[in-house]
Design an enzyme around this catalytic site. Structure first.
Site, PDB file in Angstrom:
ATOM      1  N   SER A   1       2.343   3.862  -5.242  1.00 25.88           N
ATOM      2  CA  SER A   1       3.476   4.774  -5.372  1.00 25.88           C
ATOM      3  C   SER A   1       4.539   4.371  -4.354  1.00 25.88           C
ATOM      4  O   SER A   1       4.970   3.222  -4.341  1.00 25.88           O
ATOM      5  CB  SER A   1       3.010   6.226  -5.186  1.00 25.88           C
ATOM      6  N   THR A   2       4.944   5.275  -3.488  1.00 24.95           N
ATOM      7  CA  THR A   2       6.000   4.991  -2.531  1.00 24.95           C
ATOM      8  C   THR A   2       5.630   3.786  -1.654  1.00 24.95           C
ATOM      9  O   THR A   2       4.576   3.765  -1.036  1.00 24.95           O
ATOM     10  CB  THR A   2       6.250   6.213  -1.635  1.00 24.95           C
TER      11      THR A   2
ATOM     12  N   HIS B   1       4.056   4.270  -9.620  1.00 25.98           N
ATOM     13  CA  HIS B   1       4.994   5.375  -9.803  1.00 25.98           C
ATOM     14  C   HIS B   1       6.395   4.862  -9.500  1.00 25.98           C
ATOM     15  O   HIS B   1       6.658   4.425  -8.380  1.00 25.98           O
ATOM     16  CB  HIS B   1       4.672   6.536  -8.853  1.00 25.98           C
TER      17      HIS B   1
ATOM     18  N   MET C   1       2.594   8.448  -1.637  1.00 25.07           N
ATOM     19  CA  MET C   1       2.534   9.837  -1.225  1.00 25.07           C
ATOM     20  C   MET C   1       1.607  10.619  -2.162  1.00 25.07           C
ATOM     21  O   MET C   1       1.525  10.336  -3.349  1.00 25.07           O
ATOM     22  CB  MET C   1       3.955  10.428  -1.277  1.00 25.07           C
TER      23      MET C   1
ATOM     24  N   ASP D   1      -2.901  11.013  -5.835  1.00 22.43           N
ATOM     25  CA  ASP D   1      -3.224  10.393  -7.118  1.00 22.43           C
ATOM     26  C   ASP D   1      -4.019   9.110  -6.876  1.00 22.43           C
ATOM     27  O   ASP D   1      -3.644   8.274  -6.055  1.00 22.43           O
ATOM     28  CB  ASP D   1      -1.939  10.087  -7.892  1.00 22.43           C
TER      29      ASP D   1
END
Length: 356
Positions: free
Chosen positions: A172-173, A199, A292, A295
């Site tokens: 993600s991030t 993401h 973050m 997940d």
């Protein structure tokens, strides 16, 4: 109060940003820069909590400004980018250099209705992220990242696994940089398919640019997964979950779904990991990278419980130590390593190829 520095050379766009931010009294614009040099100067002087960064600037670019800021005064950066192909490639380079997230500029259509709200919400989230002096920014864009200190391996080393059928990766991030390092460092003859959930912004333009950018960064065959593709046909490829679609495996075929989001995410890492655990068991490997939230943590645990070799990114190399931390707390990770060392370990498992 969240103190914001706006970096944007367009008068119209700066006005749009100020107008959107004025709707929240807790968001304060403390400065504006119209070029990269001024942006670097203002960050040093004003020490804002968060920066909105345009990529196409006069003088030094938004990418160069991002690298310099992350090297000298690490600050959470939200890239506010258009869907122009050249600008998007710079955007992904900035994310790999330490920028935290990206928001597409208004398109001038119905999708702009909630743009201000999305900007304010994203800035609130980004401002809370603890950023570090990013290795790529410190060394320069064309250099290899400085290796993180080697963390301790688990006290119990798993026995040799059967040949790898698949590697499942979630990020993600901060993911673009970590993904680049992981995939680039895999052995050249690595024949196992790599399935990736990242993401990222959901527009089609952003998605196409990301797959092309990642292919260029890694020298690998990177593309978006197509529903119904047999796993037997994707050896050696890196397959990404398309925007706003879950990616999973069923009956040894790639599947895409519009099912409900998990952890507010679609695609969701857990959906991929859970399916890989069920389909491949001990012949799979799972990698959970920077991001973050949580997940992927539960799905990685399912993979480990089915005998898969599992990895969580170490804190020192993460942009955001969220998802990998949750996995480590659950005991889901066989190894806690930076992405480059994950790749080396994957290569060591079965470097001659994979059974698919």
């Amino acid at each position: 109060m969240i103190r914001i520095l706006i970096v944007e050379d367009s008068v119209t766009m700066r006005h749009h940003l100020r107008e959107a931010l004025a709707a929240d009294p807790d968001l304060q614009v403390v400065g504006e820069a119209v070029d990269g040099e001024r942006a670097v100067e203002l960050v040093a002087r004003l020490r804002p909590d968060v920066i909105t960064m345009d990529m196409m600037l006069p003088g030094i670019s938004g990418l160069a400004a991002t690298e310099q800021i992350m090297a000298e005064h690490p600050t959470p950066i939200l890239v506010v980018s258009s869907a122009d192909r050249q600008e998007l490639f710079s955007t992904y380079n900035a994310l790999a250099a330490g920028a935290v997230d990206v928001l597409e500029k208004p398109r001038g259509d119905d999708s702009d209705a909630d743009w201000g709200l999305r900007l304010r919400t994203t800035l609130r989230i980004v401002s809370r992220i603890r950023v570090i002096t990013h290795p790529r920014a410190r060394l320069g864009r064309n250099s290899s990242p400085m290796p993180a200190p080697a963390p301790a391996l688990p006290s119990v080393v798993p026995v040799a696994a059967p040949a790898l059928s698949v590697v499942a990766v979630g990020a993600s991030t901060g993911g673009p940089g970590a993904l680049t390092e992981l995939i680039r460092e895999l052995p050249p003859n690595f024949a196992t398919p790599v399935l990736v959930v990242q993401h990222i912004a959901a527009s089609e333009q952003f998605a196409v640019a990301f797959s092309d950018w990642l292919a260029g960064q890694t020298g690998r065959n990177v593309r978006y997964a197509i529903d119904g593709t047999p796993m037997s046909r994707v050896g050696g490829q890196v397959l990404l979950a398309p925007p706003d679609r879950h990616l999973y495996v069923r009956d040894r075929m790639l599947r895409l779904s519009d099912g409900p989001p998990r952890h507010s995410c679609r695609p969701a890492v857990d959906v991929l990991f859970e399916s890989v655990a069920t389909e491949f068991g001990a012949t799979a490997a799972g990698c959970l990278l920077t991001g973050m939230g949580r997940d992927g943590a539960a799905g990685l645990l399912q993979m480990r419980n089915r005998g898969a070799v599992t990895f969580a990114q170490d804190e020192g190399s993460c942009i955001v130590y969220g998802m990998p931390r949750e996995a480590a707390l659950l005991g889901a990770a066989t190894y806690v390593l930076p992405p480059g060392r994950m790749a080396a370990r994957l290569g060591d498992l079965h470097p001659a190829g994979a059974r698919r």
